[in-house]
Design a protein around this motif. Sequence first.
Motif, PDB file in Angstrom:
ATOM      1  N   ILE A  50      88.629  43.601  17.021  1.00 28.53           N
ATOM      2  CA  ILE A  50      88.754  44.627  18.052  1.00 28.53           C
ATOM      3  C   ILE A  50      89.171  45.941  17.415  1.00 28.53           C
ATOM      4  CG2 ILE A  50      89.959  45.327  20.155  1.00 28.53           C
ATOM      5  CD1 ILE A  50      90.451  42.334  20.703  1.00 28.53           C
TER       6      ILE A  50
ATOM      7  N   MET B 232      82.654  41.577  29.964  1.00 25.47           N
ATOM      8  CA  MET B 232      82.933  41.670  28.533  1.00 25.47           C
ATOM      9  C   MET B 232      82.684  40.321  27.862  1.00 25.47           C
ATOM     10  SD  MET B 232      83.955  43.291  25.839  1.00 25.47           S
ATOM     11  CE  MET B 232      84.923  44.738  26.278  1.00 25.47           C
TER      12      MET B 232
ATOM     13  N   TRP C 231      92.748  43.036  25.416  1.00 20.30           N
ATOM     14  CA  TRP C 231      91.570  42.274  24.995  1.00 20.30           C
ATOM     15  C   TRP C 231      91.975  41.093  24.125  1.00 20.30           C
ATOM     16  CZ3 TRP C 231      88.105  46.995  23.358  1.00 20.30           C
ATOM     17  CH2 TRP C 231      87.616  47.608  24.521  1.00 20.30           C
TER      18      TRP C 231
ATOM     19  N   LYS D 235      84.179  50.897  29.525  1.00 20.44           N
ATOM     20  CA  LYS D 235      85.533  50.432  29.820  1.00 20.44           C
ATOM     21  C   LYS D 235      85.751  50.223  31.314  1.00 20.44           C
ATOM     22  CE  LYS D 235      87.499  52.227  25.563  1.00 20.44           C
ATOM     23  NZ  LYS D 235      88.512  53.079  24.902  1.00 20.44           N
TER      24      LYS D 235
ATOM     25  N   LYS E 275      86.400  41.967  33.022  1.00 23.15           N
ATOM     26  CA  LYS E 275      86.695  40.971  31.994  1.00 23.15           C
ATOM     27  C   LYS E 275      85.522  40.000  31.857  1.00 23.15           C
ATOM     28  CE  LYS E 275      89.410  37.622  33.268  1.00 23.15           C
ATOM     29  NZ  LYS E 275      88.691  36.335  33.232  1.00 23.15           N
TER      30      LYS E 275
END
Length: 213
Positions: A8, A113, A19, A106, A110
């Motif tokens: 990350i 992602m 994250w 962004k 979740k």
Amino acid sequence: MEKISVLIADDHKLIRETWSYILNNDPRFMVVAECGDSEEAVEHAKNKKPQIVLMDINIAPISGFEATEKIRKLSPGSKVIGISMHSQPAYAKKMLQIGARGYVTKNSSKDEMIEAILSVHSGNKYICDEIKNNISELVLDEKQEMPNVNALTGREIEIINLIKEGQSSKEIATLLKISLKTVEVHRHNILKKLKLKNAASLVNYINNLATSL
């Protein structure tokens, strides 16, 4: 089942920690490193060879675009997913062209992602719903050409973003740690490549890019 290793790279500590927490608490993933410095991210990728790299495109000291290009050379097995607060298709297009396999804003959830990581790890490309809603998938197809934007470098796109945010050339120079003269050269080249007359027309071009293609 072997866990998917993830690096990350984001300059916001809270985002990195969030994250990391989410992924490390999912048995399918393992965060092998996290950092807020793009050059450090390149070193981590070189040494740890993560399967997935979550790369913030606005990270410093080099942009996420430049860092992605370096990672692609030093750790070709690592698949990069560009991460940004910006939903303009130009950024997603540029990331795909330099070798990234996905792009997520962004604002993504979740679940989205995680879907992006799994999809890219499986060998697919992934573009988040926010980008898809802004422009047709046809434009994001690598076989299609995006007018004028393809000629821009990663640094030039980074400067465009700062101009759009209202930063002056002096402020941009300070933020990017480059000379004022270098910023002015970049601005001149950007306008020339996009065939625009001034910064106002540049901002208008970027704001209307999604609907003008």
